[in-house]
Design a protein around this motif. Sequence first.
Motif, PDB file in Angstrom:
ATOM      1  N   GLY A 147      97.196  10.997  27.420  1.00 18.64           N
ATOM      2  CA  GLY A 147      98.540  10.925  26.855  1.00 18.64           C
ATOM      3  C   GLY A 147      99.517  11.756  27.649  1.00 18.64           C
ATOM      4  N   LYS A 148     100.712  11.766  27.162  1.00 20.93           N
ATOM      5  CA  LYS A 148     101.771  12.550  27.802  1.00 20.93           C
ATOM      6  C   LYS A 148     101.494  14.035  27.587  1.00 20.93           C
ATOM      7  CE  LYS A 148     103.988   8.884  28.948  1.00 20.93           C
ATOM      8  NZ  LYS A 148     103.549   8.318  30.171  1.00 20.93           N
ATOM      9  N   LEU A 149     101.499  14.795  28.662  1.00 24.82           N
ATOM     10  CA  LEU A 149     101.147  16.210  28.617  1.00 24.82           C
ATOM     11  C   LEU A 149     102.093  17.018  27.728  1.00 24.82           C
ATOM     12  CD1 LEU A 149      98.916  17.925  29.766  1.00 24.82           C
ATOM     13  CD2 LEU A 149     100.352  18.428  31.712  1.00 24.82           C
ATOM     14  N   ASN A 150     103.373  16.651  27.702  1.00 24.11           N
ATOM     15  CA  ASN A 150     104.311  17.415  26.877  1.00 24.11           C
ATOM     16  C   ASN A 150     104.011  17.255  25.383  1.00 24.11           C
ATOM     17  OD1 ASN A 150     105.207  14.791  26.669  1.00 24.11           O
ATOM     18  ND2 ASN A 150     107.347  15.245  27.096  1.00 24.11           N
ATOM     19  N   TYR A 151     103.514  16.093  24.975  1.00 29.64           N
ATOM     20  CA  TYR A 151     103.136  15.905  23.572  1.00 29.64           C
ATOM     21  C   TYR A 151     101.869  16.702  23.248  1.00 29.64           C
ATOM     22  CZ  TYR A 151     101.842  13.859  19.155  1.00 29.64           C
ATOM     23  OH  TYR A 151     101.482  13.699  17.848  1.00 29.64           O
ATOM     24  N   VAL A 152     100.895  16.673  24.152  1.00 24.33           N
ATOM     25  CA  VAL A 152      99.642  17.403  23.932  1.00 24.33           C
ATOM     26  C   VAL A 152      99.915  18.903  23.866  1.00 24.33           C
ATOM     27  CG1 VAL A 152      97.357  17.907  24.870  1.00 24.33           C
ATOM     28  CG2 VAL A 152      98.262  15.581  24.992  1.00 24.33           C
ATOM     29  N   LYS A 153     100.841  19.395  24.670  1.00 21.09           N
ATOM     30  CA  LYS A 153     101.196  20.821  24.632  1.00 21.09           C
ATOM     31  C   LYS A 153     101.731  21.220  23.259  1.00 21.09           C
ATOM     32  CE  LYS A 153     102.215  21.604  29.505  1.00 21.09           C
ATOM     33  NZ  LYS A 153     103.275  21.878  30.493  1.00 21.09           N
TER      34      LYS A 153
ATOM     35  N   VAL B  14      92.027  16.993  28.719  1.00 24.83           N
ATOM     36  CA  VAL B  14      93.290  16.274  28.589  1.00 24.83           C
ATOM     37  C   VAL B  14      93.603  15.629  29.932  1.00 24.83           C
ATOM     38  CG1 VAL B  14      95.750  16.479  28.110  1.00 24.83           C
ATOM     39  CG2 VAL B  14      94.114  17.881  26.844  1.00 24.83           C
ATOM     40  N   LEU B  15      93.908  14.343  29.900  1.00 23.14           N
ATOM     41  CA  LEU B  15      94.300  13.604  31.093  1.00 23.14           C
ATOM     42  C   LEU B  15      95.747  13.178  30.910  1.00 23.14           C
ATOM     43  CD1 LEU B  15      93.585  12.154  33.772  1.00 23.14           C
ATOM     44  CD2 LEU B  15      92.873  10.209  32.393  1.00 23.14           C
ATOM     45  N   ASP B  16      96.625  13.709  31.740  1.00 22.26           N
ATOM     46  CA  ASP B  16      98.035  13.342  31.680  1.00 22.26           C
ATOM     47  C   ASP B  16      98.172  11.924  32.205  1.00 22.26           C
ATOM     48  OD1 ASP B  16     100.786  13.494  31.368  1.00 22.26           O
ATOM     49  OD2 ASP B  16     101.096  14.432  33.311  1.00 22.26           O
ATOM     50  N   GLY B  17      98.486  11.013  31.321  1.00 25.89           N
ATOM     51  CA  GLY B  17      98.588   9.619  31.723  1.00 25.89           C
ATOM     52  C   GLY B  17      99.009   8.736  30.573  1.00 25.89           C
ATOM     53  N   ASP B  18      98.754   7.463  30.738  1.00 23.13           N
ATOM     54  CA  ASP B  18      99.158   6.453  29.771  1.00 23.13           C
ATOM     55  C   ASP B  18      97.922   5.660  29.346  1.00 23.13           C
ATOM     56  OD1 ASP B  18     100.353   4.459  28.299  1.00 23.13           O
ATOM     57  OD2 ASP B  18     101.572   3.673  29.933  1.00 23.13           O
ATOM     58  N   PRO B  19      97.622   5.586  28.041  1.00 17.94           N
ATOM     59  CA  PRO B  19      96.453   4.824  27.603  1.00 17.94           C
ATOM     60  C   PRO B  19      96.575   3.324  27.847  1.00 17.94           C
ATOM     61  CG  PRO B  19      97.628   5.742  25.715  1.00 17.94           C
ATOM     62  CD  PRO B  19      98.278   6.267  26.944  1.00 17.94           C
TER      63      PRO B  19
ATOM     64  N   ARG C  61      95.313   0.961  33.160  1.00 23.25           N
ATOM     65  CA  ARG C  61      93.891   0.756  33.466  1.00 23.25           C
ATOM     66  C   ARG C  61      93.363   1.814  34.436  1.00 23.25           C
ATOM     67  NH1 ARG C  61      92.108  -5.505  33.332  1.00 23.25           N
ATOM     68  NH2 ARG C  61      92.888  -5.901  31.231  1.00 23.25           N
ATOM     69  N   ALA C  62      94.200   2.287  35.329  1.00 21.27           N
ATOM     70  CA  ALA C  62      93.776   3.337  36.266  1.00 21.27           C
ATOM     71  C   ALA C  62      93.433   4.621  35.510  1.00 21.27           C
ATOM     72  CB  ALA C  62      94.865   3.599  37.301  1.00 21.27           C
ATOM     73  N   ASP C  63      94.254   4.975  34.524  1.00 19.66           N
ATOM     74  CA  ASP C  63      93.977   6.174  33.734  1.00 19.66           C
ATOM     75  C   ASP C  63      92.719   5.994  32.878  1.00 19.66           C
ATOM     76  OD1 ASP C  63      96.196   7.389  34.813  1.00 19.66           O
ATOM     77  OD2 ASP C  63      97.489   6.949  33.096  1.00 19.66           O
ATOM     78  N   LEU C  64      92.519   4.799  32.342  1.00 16.65           N
ATOM     79  CA  LEU C  64      91.316   4.527  31.552  1.00 16.65           C
ATOM     80  C   LEU C  64      90.067   4.602  32.426  1.00 16.65           C
ATOM     81  CD1 LEU C  64      92.684   1.597  29.375  1.00 16.65           C
ATOM     82  CD2 LEU C  64      92.163   3.921  28.595  1.00 16.65           C
ATOM     83  N   ARG C  65      90.161   4.093  33.641  1.00 20.66           N
ATOM     84  CA  ARG C  65      89.022   4.192  34.578  1.00 20.66           C
ATOM     85  C   ARG C  65      88.764   5.646  34.959  1.00 20.66           C
ATOM     86  NH1 ARG C  65      87.385  -0.753  36.287  1.00 20.66           N
ATOM     87  NH2 ARG C  65      88.931  -2.405  36.202  1.00 20.66           N
ATOM     88  N   ALA C  66      89.821   6.414  35.160  1.00 19.84           N
ATOM     89  CA  ALA C  66      89.672   7.837  35.516  1.00 19.84           C
ATOM     90  C   ALA C  66      88.960   8.594  34.398  1.00 19.84           C
ATOM     91  CB  ALA C  66      91.031   8.460  35.796  1.00 19.84           C
TER      92      ALA C  66
END
Length: 102
Positions: free
Chosen positions: A14-20, A34-39, A42-47
Motif C-alpha cells: 500500500g501507500k507508505l504514507n497511509y501505513v505510517k 511493508v511494501l510501498d506500492g499498489d495492490p 502486478r509487479a508489486d504483487l509479484r515482488a
Amino acid sequence: NIDYNDIRHIIIIGKLNYVKREWYLLKNLPKISVLDGDPLSRADLRAAKVNLCRTCIILSAKTPEKSEPVLADKEIIMAALNIKYMNFGAEFIKMDEDGGEE
C-alpha cells in the motif's frame, strides 16, 4: 500462547504514507513487512510473491461515494481478479494446507 513459528508473516502492500499513519497499531505484530506500492500493480504483487501466500486479504481504506455507492468495492474486486488471473509460469508452486509443496 502462540509459538513464534506458528505466526504467519504479514506483508502489507500500500501507500507508505497511509501505513505510517496506522503504524502505531501495526508495529506490535512480530512478523510484518511493508511494501510501498499498489495492490493493483502486478509487479508489486509479484515482488511480494503473492503466489506463495497462504492467505490473501484485500482491504480498502476508501469510503464509498454518495453518488456511486455500488462502486465502493471496485478496487477490491479489481485486485482480487488481478491476483486470480495472474500467470506465474514455471515459478508457480502450489502449496498444500500445511505449507508444504504438492
